[in-house]
Design a protein around this motif. Sequence first.
Motif, PDB file in Angstrom:
ATOM      1  N   VAL A 132      15.954  20.443  14.128  1.00 14.45           N
ATOM      2  CA  VAL A 132      14.781  21.074  14.737  1.00 14.45           C
ATOM      3  C   VAL A 132      15.252  22.141  15.720  1.00 14.45           C
ATOM      4  CG1 VAL A 132      12.780  20.692  16.235  1.00 14.45           C
ATOM      5  CG2 VAL A 132      13.368  19.017  14.473  1.00 14.45           C
ATOM      6  N   VAL A 133      14.636  23.337  15.657  1.00 16.17           N
ATOM      7  CA  VAL A 133      15.034  24.408  16.568  1.00 16.17           C
ATOM      8  C   VAL A 133      14.337  24.236  17.910  1.00 16.17           C
ATOM      9  CG1 VAL A 133      15.550  26.080  14.753  1.00 16.17           C
ATOM     10  CG2 VAL A 133      13.224  25.940  15.653  1.00 16.17           C
ATOM     11  N   SER A 134      15.019  24.621  18.992  1.00 10.01           N
ATOM     12  CA  SER A 134      14.490  24.447  20.350  1.00 10.01           C
ATOM     13  C   SER A 134      13.593  25.618  20.733  1.00 10.01           C
ATOM     14  CB  SER A 134      15.636  24.300  21.355  1.00 10.01           C
ATOM     15  OG  SER A 134      16.307  23.085  21.165  1.00 10.01           O
ATOM     16  N   THR A 135      12.468  25.708  20.063  1.00  8.79           N
ATOM     17  CA  THR A 135      11.465  26.711  20.379  1.00  8.79           C
ATOM     18  C   THR A 135      10.104  26.113  20.076  1.00  8.79           C
ATOM     19  OG1 THR A 135      10.667  28.941  19.875  1.00  8.79           O
ATOM     20  CG2 THR A 135      11.637  27.713  18.070  1.00  8.79           C
ATOM     21  N   MET A 136       9.073  26.665  20.687  1.00  6.38           N
ATOM     22  CA  MET A 136       7.724  26.161  20.440  1.00  6.38           C
ATOM     23  C   MET A 136       7.073  26.842  19.254  1.00  6.38           C
ATOM     24  SD  MET A 136       7.647  23.825  22.667  1.00  6.38           S
ATOM     25  CE  MET A 136       5.954  23.251  22.548  1.00  6.38           C
ATOM     26  N   ASP A 137       7.693  27.910  18.746  1.00  4.47           N
ATOM     27  CA  ASP A 137       7.126  28.620  17.597  1.00  4.47           C
ATOM     28  C   ASP A 137       8.248  29.388  16.923  1.00  4.47           C
ATOM     29  OD1 ASP A 137       5.389  29.724  15.762  1.00  4.47           O
ATOM     30  OD2 ASP A 137       4.726  31.323  17.106  1.00  4.47           O
ATOM     31  N   ASP A 138       8.542  29.052  15.680  1.00  4.47           N
ATOM     32  CA  ASP A 138       9.658  29.683  14.981  1.00  4.47           C
ATOM     33  C   ASP A 138       9.148  30.663  13.929  1.00  4.47           C
ATOM     34  OD1 ASP A 138      12.597  29.805  14.424  1.00  4.47           O
ATOM     35  OD2 ASP A 138      11.896  29.161  12.452  1.00  4.47           O
ATOM     36  N   ASP A 139       9.576  31.909  14.039  1.00  2.22           N
ATOM     37  CA  ASP A 139       9.121  32.951  13.121  1.00  2.22           C
ATOM     38  C   ASP A 139       9.609  32.735  11.698  1.00  2.22           C
ATOM     39  OD1 ASP A 139       7.876  34.221  15.216  1.00  2.22           O
ATOM     40  OD2 ASP A 139       9.580  35.542  15.650  1.00  2.22           O
ATOM     41  N   MET A 140      10.673  31.947  11.547  1.00  2.00           N
ATOM     42  CA  MET A 140      11.239  31.733  10.214  1.00  2.00           C
ATOM     43  C   MET A 140      10.657  30.495   9.533  1.00  2.00           C
ATOM     44  SD  MET A 140      15.219  32.640  11.156  1.00  2.00           S
ATOM     45  CE  MET A 140      15.776  32.391   9.463  1.00  2.00           C
ATOM     46  N   GLY A 141       9.712  29.854  10.178  1.00  2.00           N
ATOM     47  CA  GLY A 141       9.056  28.709   9.560  1.00  2.00           C
ATOM     48  C   GLY A 141       9.834  27.417   9.612  1.00  2.00           C
ATOM     49  N   ARG A 142      10.876  27.362  10.444  1.00  2.00           N
ATOM     50  CA  ARG A 142      11.656  26.140  10.570  1.00  2.00           C
ATOM     51  C   ARG A 142      10.921  25.131  11.445  1.00  2.00           C
ATOM     52  NH1 ARG A 142      17.068  28.865  12.774  1.00  2.00           N
ATOM     53  NH2 ARG A 142      15.422  29.876  14.002  1.00  2.00           N
ATOM     54  N   GLU A 143      11.340  23.870  11.371  1.00  2.00           N
ATOM     55  CA  GLU A 143      10.747  22.847  12.218  1.00  2.00           C
ATOM     56  C   GLU A 143      11.020  23.183  13.680  1.00  2.00           C
ATOM     57  OE1 GLU A 143      10.388  18.499  10.537  1.00  2.00           O
ATOM     58  OE2 GLU A 143      12.477  19.179  10.391  1.00  2.00           O
ATOM     59  N   SER A 144       9.984  23.118  14.514  1.00  2.00           N
ATOM     60  CA  SER A 144      10.125  23.450  15.923  1.00  2.00           C
ATOM     61  C   SER A 144       9.595  22.313  16.786  1.00  2.00           C
ATOM     62  CB  SER A 144       9.381  24.742  16.251  1.00  2.00           C
ATOM     63  OG  SER A 144       7.980  24.557  16.101  1.00  2.00           O
ATOM     64  N   LEU A 145       9.731  22.463  18.093  1.00  2.00           N
ATOM     65  CA  LEU A 145       9.315  21.419  19.020  1.00  2.00           C
ATOM     66  C   LEU A 145       7.803  21.222  19.050  1.00  2.00           C
ATOM     67  CD1 LEU A 145      11.612  22.480  22.011  1.00  2.00           C
ATOM     68  CD2 LEU A 145      12.065  20.666  20.346  1.00  2.00           C
ATOM     69  N   ALA A 146       7.050  22.265  18.737  1.00  2.00           N
ATOM     70  CA  ALA A 146       5.595  22.218  18.866  1.00  2.00           C
ATOM     71  C   ALA A 146       4.969  21.101  18.049  1.00  2.00           C
ATOM     72  CB  ALA A 146       5.006  23.567  18.468  1.00  2.00           C
ATOM     73  N   GLN A 147       5.531  20.800  16.892  1.00  2.00           N
ATOM     74  CA  GLN A 147       4.925  19.801  16.014  1.00  2.00           C
ATOM     75  C   GLN A 147       4.894  18.412  16.641  1.00  2.00           C
ATOM     76  OE1 GLN A 147       7.390  18.630  12.562  1.00  2.00           O
ATOM     77  NE2 GLN A 147       9.012  19.874  13.483  1.00  2.00           N
ATOM     78  N   PHE A 148       5.769  18.167  17.606  1.00  2.00           N
ATOM     79  CA  PHE A 148       5.844  16.834  18.203  1.00  2.00           C
ATOM     80  C   PHE A 148       4.878  16.647  19.368  1.00  2.00           C
ATOM     81  CE2 PHE A 148      10.103  17.809  16.463  1.00  2.00           C
ATOM     82  CZ  PHE A 148      10.135  16.837  15.472  1.00  2.00           C
ATOM     83  N   VAL A 149       4.293  17.752  19.839  1.00  2.00           N
ATOM     84  CA  VAL A 149       3.332  17.662  20.954  1.00  2.00           C
ATOM     85  C   VAL A 149       2.054  18.423  20.616  1.00  2.00           C
ATOM     86  CG1 VAL A 149       5.023  17.254  22.794  1.00  2.00           C
ATOM     87  CG2 VAL A 149       4.548  19.599  22.061  1.00  2.00           C
ATOM     88  N   GLU A 150       1.758  18.554  19.332  1.00  2.00           N
ATOM     89  CA  GLU A 150       0.620  19.365  18.913  1.00  2.00           C
ATOM     90  C   GLU A 150      -0.727  18.800  19.348  1.00  2.00           C
ATOM     91  OE1 GLU A 150       0.941  19.657  14.718  1.00  2.00           O
ATOM     92  OE2 GLU A 150       0.730  17.504  14.339  1.00  2.00           O
TER      93      GLU A 150
END
Length: 242
Positions: A76-94
Amino acid sequence: MSEQGERLQKVMAHAGVGSRRSCEDLIEQGRVSIDGKTVTRLGTRVTPDQIIRVDGERITFDESKVTIALHKPAGVVSTMDDDMGRESLAQFVEMREERLYHVGRLDTDTEGLILLSNDGDLTHRLTHPSYEVPKTYVATVEGQVNRSIIRRLEEGVTLEDGFVKADKVKIIEMGLPNSIVEITLHSGANRVVRRMFEAVRHPVVRLVRTEFGTIGLGRLKPGRSRVIGGSELAALMKSVDL
């Protein structure tokens, strides 16, 4: 003191200091201050812009501010929104309404504790080098790590972007093909733990951050999160002079 706001003992109880009755006792004992001034009157009211301390430790009143501990899974990438569509932190606190920001980063392959917050002052201090907030990792590395390697990491190694040393290193398991090492340091440089072990010829196989400042990962499972509050949040804030 302003007649606006909430009663002090109610705010203290809500912040996890104790029961309403025990909070009243603390006030009467002169152990509570507001904006640096000791208060003993139970009818005192407080507003979110005031700083409340109990035995010198700050408690949080502004309910709009929240800090969360998240166990970031590997990948998971350490960002709240990833432009490349990778899994990001936002999904865990949506499900949360607040707009949260990550406090520092973990590289994509590293798992473990990362903090999310909408408290700008706290985030700034936790990430600013001058506060030297320690972070602890458990690293599984290639090869058999010996005491001389531990000394080298604690004395410091030179990387391409400068000199860095660990605050403390402890061997958890020494063997072949891999060893497990716990390392604590306050540097926030990119991939610094992995690069330090590469410098001593023991590449990292797996890396987990277990502590960030006063906050521990504990039994939090990958992908799960919890709100930091009460005395735990007070200790975190105190560690960066808030």
